[in-house]
Structure formats: C-alpha cells, structure tokens
Write a protein that holds these residues in place. Structure first.
Motif, PDB file in Angstrom:
ATOM      1  N   TYR A 187      34.570 -56.945 -23.108  1.00 49.65           N
ATOM      2  CA  TYR A 187      34.732 -57.775 -24.300  1.00 49.65           C
ATOM      3  C   TYR A 187      34.104 -57.074 -25.506  1.00 49.65           C
ATOM      4  CZ  TYR A 187      33.227 -61.264 -27.718  1.00 49.65           C
ATOM      5  OH  TYR A 187      32.955 -61.937 -28.895  1.00 49.65           O
ATOM      6  N   GLN A 190      36.017 -53.823 -26.437  1.00 48.00           N
ATOM      7  CA  GLN A 190      37.291 -54.020 -27.138  1.00 48.00           C
ATOM      8  C   GLN A 190      37.060 -54.226 -28.628  1.00 48.00           C
ATOM      9  OE1 GLN A 190      40.303 -53.583 -26.470  1.00 48.00           O
ATOM     10  NE2 GLN A 190      41.538 -54.831 -27.848  1.00 48.00           N
ATOM     11  N   ALA A 213      35.565 -60.653 -20.753  1.00 43.89           N
ATOM     12  CA  ALA A 213      36.014 -61.867 -21.437  1.00 43.89           C
ATOM     13  C   ALA A 213      37.097 -61.404 -22.394  1.00 43.89           C
ATOM     14  CB  ALA A 213      34.879 -62.557 -22.185  1.00 43.89           C
ATOM     15  N   ASP A 214      37.913 -62.340 -22.871  1.00 42.31           N
ATOM     16  CA  ASP A 214      39.030 -61.938 -23.721  1.00 42.31           C
ATOM     17  C   ASP A 214      38.619 -61.962 -25.197  1.00 42.31           C
ATOM     18  OD1 ASP A 214      41.625 -61.017 -24.179  1.00 42.31           O
ATOM     19  OD2 ASP A 214      42.487 -62.456 -22.766  1.00 42.31           O
ATOM     20  N   VAL A 215      39.438 -61.293 -26.014  1.00 39.23           N
ATOM     21  CA  VAL A 215      39.205 -61.147 -27.454  1.00 39.23           C
ATOM     22  C   VAL A 215      40.436 -61.638 -28.199  1.00 39.23           C
ATOM     23  CG1 VAL A 215      38.758 -59.480 -29.313  1.00 39.23           C
ATOM     24  CG2 VAL A 215      37.723 -59.134 -27.056  1.00 39.23           C
ATOM     25  N   ARG A 218      36.039 -64.866 -26.762  1.00 42.61           N
ATOM     26  CA  ARG A 218      35.156 -64.642 -25.618  1.00 42.61           C
ATOM     27  C   ARG A 218      35.368 -65.698 -24.530  1.00 42.61           C
ATOM     28  NH1 ARG A 218      28.654 -63.066 -25.851  1.00 42.61           N
ATOM     29  NH2 ARG A 218      28.672 -61.889 -23.905  1.00 42.61           N
ATOM     30  N   TYR A 228      44.217 -57.887 -18.949  1.00 40.95           N
ATOM     31  CA  TYR A 228      43.274 -57.547 -17.890  1.00 40.95           C
ATOM     32  C   TYR A 228      43.923 -57.141 -16.566  1.00 40.95           C
ATOM     33  CZ  TYR A 228      38.813 -58.256 -20.221  1.00 40.95           C
ATOM     34  OH  TYR A 228      37.721 -58.120 -21.027  1.00 40.95           O
ATOM     35  N   GLY A 248      32.085 -65.168 -20.041  1.00 44.43           N
ATOM     36  CA  GLY A 248      32.862 -65.758 -21.115  1.00 44.43           C
ATOM     37  C   GLY A 248      32.857 -67.271 -21.009  1.00 44.43           C
TER      38      GLY A 248
END
Length: 275
Positions: A187, A190, A213-215, A218, A228, A248
């Motif tokens: 995370y 990125q 975790a995603d952007v 989070r 992912y 996240g």
C-alpha cells in the motif's frame, strides 16, 4: 454476520491486523475473530493491551510493533529504541510472535513522526545502519526477527525518514542479517513508488513479510487501483511462500474484507493459478 473459516489453497501464510478490523468489538474479540476465520494475527503497540488475554485466545501472532519510542539516528533516540526493543522481545516471547516491526522513526498516535526529518544526511544513513546492526543482534539473541517497514510520506506519514521502500531495502541490505528483514508494505509502496511487481522481485531476498491494502482508501483488495491477483501470481512465481498480511480497513464489513483478501491471494483466482 457469521462466516465459517474458509478453506484455501493459497500458497502464502495469510494474516490480518486486529487494529483495523472488527472495530465494533473489544480488542481481544477482534483477535479471536480473525483467528476463527483462519488467519494469523498482527498487532501494533502492545503496551496498553492485555497480553495474557491475547495469548489465551489461541491465535497465532505473526507480527507486533517492536519498539515503543526512539529513532535510528539520534543518540537519545537510539537508546530509547534499543531499550524498548528489549521490552518488546519479552512480550514477543509471551505471545510466541516471531516478527517485531520497526519504522524509520517513532510515530505518534496519528502515524506522524515524533521528530520529522526534512533531509536525511549521509551521516544519518551510516548511524541508522549501525543502530539496525545492534537491533539485529538483539533479534539474534532472542531468536526473533525485526522487520523495517517502508511508509509513504505523501498521504499517511509526512516527514518520516528512511520511508521509501528503496530506503528500507537499502538499510536491510547493508545490515545483511537474517534477524533484520524488510516489511514490504505494498500500500505504502504504491503511493510512494509504484512498479510493485518489479519492487517485490528486487526485495524478496530481504523480505520478512509483506503487507497489503488497496489504493486509495487503504481498504481490502478490490476496492482500489492495485490488481492484487497479478501481484500474487508474481510472488508465487518468484517462490515466495511467507506471510502476506492485510493491514487495511474494511470498506464496509470485516468478514467481507477478509474474504476479498483471501480471494486475491488464492491460486485459483484471476486467469488461473500463479505462473
């Protein structure tokens, strides 16, 4: 919502942070729920927690914060870092936790550096390497691994020294000890650097664990811009079988967040098994 633990053919060991999931529950119940779902558990600052109660949950702990205060470069900060790392090792033994996490400097309750640094000098780099060698020696004595986590300075941790993944990797390489590894947080990477697949390939020889975790936001995989499953295929193809931890927030529901996390790092997902 009640969800039974799911079976998984993930080639990785999956963990999740109890600091960011099931926030409507007491902390010990969060830990128990994550364990019930079949994940290992990660915690942050241990100093205000019921350690005996956490150990009694039967959860397998993957990682915890390995210091309470201090930094890598200032004499007083180094002393505080080493002293609280020793205390953390005692707690890690009580919880049978193998990894203890560090940052480039102490962070406050909002994730901001206690002592922000605008410019990291060559002398600071040399001092940081020496401090981390001393940390690695503590880990060797206790048969534990300290991990140095990369952070982002654009959104969450402005002013933190040694924050980029390239910085933490350089420090871990310089120490070159199996008791100091990198906590590669994708995370943060990125936001700060991108090019995640290539970054993982470069860092894997020095990685102690990977956090995701995603952007933006989070939250769990699938809520943002990072694909992912492709990262999972690359990691599997490179032979990584270690810990991947969800650090996240749940976009809406913690059980659903864990389901999405597991799916992203399970081999049957997205275009077949990882190559």
């Amino acid at each position: 919502m009640t969800t039974a633990p799911a079976s998984t053919d993930s080639p990785f060991t999956l963990a999740a942070s109890a600091e960011m999931l099931y926030l409507d529950r007491p902390f010990t119940e969060r830990v128990g729920r994550i364990a019930e779902r079949g994940f290992q558990v990660e915690i942050w600052d241990w100093s205000g927690k019921d350690i005996a109660g956490l150990a009694a949950t039967g959860a397998t702990f993957s990682s915890m914060t390995g210091y309470l205060e201090g930094n890598l470069t200032d004499p007083d900060g180094i002393d505080a870092l080493l002293a609280t790392a020793r205390k953390s090792l005692v707690v890690a033994a009580q919880m049978d936790c193998p990894r203890l996490n560090l940052h480039g400097t102490g962070l406050d309750g909002k994730g901001l550096p206690v002592r922000p640094v605008e410019t990291v000098t060559p002398a600071m780099w040399l001092t940081a390497v020496d401090t981390l060698r001393r940390i690695a020696a503590l880990g060797e004595e206790a048969d534990r691994v300290f991990t140095l986590e990369n952070l982002n300075v654009a959104v969450d941790h402005p002013g933190t020294p040694f924050a980029r993944a390239a910085d933490t990797l350089a420090l871990v390489r310089a120490v070159d000890s199996p008791h100091l590894r990198m906590n590669l947080d994708l995370y943060h990477a990125q936001i700060g650097e991108g090019n995640l697949v290539e970054l993982t390939r470069q860092a894997l020889p020095y990685v102690g664990e990977i956090q995701v975790a995603d952007v933006p936001g989070r939250c769990e995989p699938g809520t943002g811009e990072i694909h992912y499953p492709a990262v999972a295929r690359a990691l599997h193809g490179a032979g990584y079988t270690g810990v991947i931890a969800l650090e996240g927030w749940a976009r809406q529901d913690s059980d659903a967040a864990l389901d999405a996390f597991r799916a992203a790092f399970t081999t049957h997902q997205d275009e077949g098994a990882p190559a």
